[in-house]
Design an enzyme around this catalytic site. Structure first.
Site, PDB file in Angstrom:
ATOM      1  N   LYS A  27       5.951   7.236   8.785  1.00 21.54           N
ATOM      2  CA  LYS A  27       6.005   5.856   8.292  1.00 21.54           C
ATOM      3  C   LYS A  27       7.451   5.370   8.352  1.00 21.54           C
ATOM      4  O   LYS A  27       8.369   6.115   7.976  1.00 21.54           O
ATOM      5  CB  LYS A  27       5.453   5.787   6.868  1.00 21.54           C
ATOM      6  N   SER A  42       0.018  -0.394   2.367  1.00 22.92           N
ATOM      7  CA  SER A  42       1.061  -0.749   3.304  1.00 22.92           C
ATOM      8  C   SER A  42       1.218   0.222   4.476  1.00 22.92           C
ATOM      9  O   SER A  42       1.826  -0.119   5.475  1.00 22.92           O
ATOM     10  CB  SER A  42       2.402  -0.827   2.573  1.00 22.92           C
ATOM     11  N   SER A  95      -1.084   2.649  -1.234  1.00 25.53           N
ATOM     12  CA  SER A  95      -0.749   2.463   0.180  1.00 25.53           C
ATOM     13  C   SER A  95      -1.069   3.625   1.103  1.00 25.53           C
ATOM     14  O   SER A  95      -0.946   3.487   2.316  1.00 25.53           O
ATOM     15  CB  SER A  95       0.727   2.122   0.335  1.00 25.53           C
TER      16      SER A  95
HETATM   17  N1  GLN Z   1      -0.613  -2.925  -2.151  1.00 25.07           N
HETATM   18  C1  GLN Z   1       0.209  -2.544  -3.261  1.00 25.07           C
HETATM   19  C2  GLN Z   1       1.411  -3.449  -3.319  1.00 25.07           C
HETATM   20  O1  GLN Z   1       1.458  -4.356  -2.589  1.00 25.07           O
HETATM   21  C3  GLN Z   1       0.599  -1.099  -3.139  1.00 25.07           C
HETATM   22  C4  GLN Z   1       1.678  -0.871  -2.171  1.00 25.07           C
HETATM   23  C5  GLN Z   1       2.061   0.560  -2.025  1.00 25.07           C
HETATM   24  O2  GLN Z   1       1.370   1.460  -2.486  1.00 25.07           O
HETATM   25  N2  GLN Z   1       3.199   0.775  -1.410  1.00 25.07           N
HETATM   26  O3  GLN Z   1       2.294  -3.285  -4.085  1.00 25.07           O
END
Ligand code: GLN
Length: 486
Positions: free
Chosen positions: A75, A150, A174
């Site tokens: 990532k 994400s 995410s």
């Molecule tokens: N979708 C969540 C956010 O926007 C979680 C993001 C994540 O786990 N990095 O914060």
């Protein structure tokens, strides 16, 4: 698609070389990237050099490390020395880290072959990867749909067969939510089990690195290679790392028999897609038929997870992102006349809309006069959520619920609706707030052919039981054998 064990067998029997395997994956990446855009950067030279090193080790008769020759995606919020780490942001588009993340060092010494760095929502904020300033990633099951986020690039790359494993980071879901949307396995380990040193910080009390894989066994092998104490991460846990893969018993009747499974009542309410509900209920009935004892468990404060998270995570983000000021590193606006306007213009142009929204929420709730009402209150509610889980784990080994309330949605359908987007993480967020391990594994498809994910949660540092139960379910069902037709 090949598993880690199968690739290892291919290598040790000299059926094929690590270089040939790497080349095969790089060709697939070349063919699929115009449709998927899973990667921000593809790294063929690195992959070939790392594969060559594995081939040399094989020729010299050396013992192979756990992930020898396994094509891996990283990532793009994890630092690899000398390689761009964009974090999906204009702010870091040209940032080349002068140091290496612990995850990178660990994967290097485990022999993994890095094929590229995967796309993500800017600074890991989002649930669809549409917040990336670099590219739009598509879901391999249907390219009109989002891969989740994400870590959408990692999920799409593994689902599309562009790599065998990939790293993700999970602050509120995410890893698990994109795993669910793309029909792969995604594991968020216990907070502190995998070092965060060299991971670009989003919300430090919630961030956790973990594996994406095609199977529970591959995720277990991967976790074993990356877990462990790191003195460079002050939240790292000093705990023994068991051989997770060795704990997966081939006798499937044993992995579920007598296991106490709690179904979280509150996750089956309003907003849950009916097809997701049917698939998850079927999965639970299946586990019961395999000898698991199923209980209804109420976690009454679970529903405060989302609002609590959207106070705590932006607060921490606003502090963490203060460092991007155009002075130290990253993007700088060069046309400003004064220092103050340079700060302002740099942040105005360098950050996207969602990141700015989070910084504004965070600075607001932390400001004098609002701190007690919002931030302090959220921290108290966080403790109540932890207590709900603690009570649940006095009764059961594993909690189950849907990973996300819906399956993947069409690209563009939620970009104008931040609250709708936030709801994607309704069921994953409480797990981060409590620092627990959680996994998403495939448990079906909706009528549009998009994958459905089943979430399982265990107590702190009980990845062993989490992996055993999910392995028992996975291996006694067919879902993990399905691949997108791409
Ligand atoms: N979708 C969540 C956010 O926007 C979680 C993001 C994540 O786990 N990095 O914060």
């Amino acid at each position: 698609m090949l598993s880690i064990k199968q690739i290892r067998h291919t290598l040790t029997t000299k059926e094929r070389s690590a270089k040939e395997i790497a080349q095969e994956f790089l060709e697939r990446i070349d063919r699929l990237e115009p449709q998927l855009h899973s990667f921000v950067t593809v790294t063929p030279e690195v992959a070939i050099a790392q594969a060559q090193a594995i081939d040399d080790a094989i020729a010299a008769g050396e013992e192979l490390p756990a992930l020898a020759g396994i094509p891996m995606g990283m990532k793009d919020n994890m630092c690899v020395k000398g390689m761009p780490t964009t974090c999906g942001s204009k702010m870091l588009q040209n940032f080349v880290p002068p140091y290496e993340a612990t995850i990178t060092t660990k994967l290097r010494s485990a022999g993994a072959v890095m094929v590229g760095k995967t796309n993500l929502d800017e600074f890991a904020m989002g649930s669809s990867t549409e917040n990336s300033a670099i590219a739009l990633t598509a879901n391999p099951w249907n390219t009109e749909y989002v891969p989740g986020g994400s870590s959408g690039g990692s999920a799409a790359a593994v689902a599309g067969g562009e790599c065998v494993i990939a790293t993700g980071s999970d602050t509120g879901g995410s890893i698990r939510q994109p795993a669910s949307f793309c029909g792969v396995v995604g594991l968020k380990p216990t907070y502190g089990l995998v070092s965060r040193f060299g991971l670009v910080a989003f919300a430090s009390s919630l961030d956790q690195i973990g594996p994406f894989a095609r199977s529970v066994e591959d995720a277990a092998i991967f976790l074993g290679a990356i877990a462990g104490y790191d003195p460079r991460d002050s939240t790292s846990i000093k705990a023994d790392v068991p051989d997770y893969a060795a704990l997966l018993t081939p006798d499937l009747t044993q992995s579920l028999k007598g296991k106490k499974i709690g179904v979280i009542t509150e996750t089956f309410g309003e907003g849950l897609d009916s097809e997701v509900e049917v698939a998850v209920r079927k999965a639970i009935a299946h586990m019961e038929s395999m000898g698991a004892e199923v209980y209804e468990i109420s976690c009454p404060r679970f529903r405060y997870g989302l609002p609590t998270y959207y106070i705590i995570a932006p607060s921490e983000a606003s502090a963490n992102l203060a460092r991007y000021d155009g002075v130290k590193y990253g993007f700088r606006d060069k046309n400003s006349a004064t220092l103050l306007s340079m700060y302002e213009n740099t942040r105005e142009q360098g950050f996207g809309a969602e990141v700015k929204r989070r910084i504004m929420i965070g600075t607001y709730v932390l400001s004098a006069g609002y701190y007690d009402a919002y931030y302090l209150k959220a921290q108290k509610v966080r403790t109540l959520i932890v207590q709900d889980f603690q009570k649940a784990f006095e009764q059961v080994d594993v909690l189950v619920c849907p990973t996300a309330p819906t399956t993947a949605f069409k690209a563009g359908s939620k970009t104008e609706d931040p609250l709708g987007m936030y709801l994607s993480d309704l069921m994953t967020i409480p797990v981060n707030l409590a620092g627990l391990p959680g996994i998403s594994i495939p448990c079906g498809f909706d009528s549009k052919g998009m994958p459905i994910g089943l979430q399982m949660i265990s107590n702190v540092l009980r990845e062993d039981v989490l992996l055993q139960v999910s392995y028992g379910y996975e291996q006694s069902t067919q879902w993990h054998q399905q691949s997108p037709n791409i």
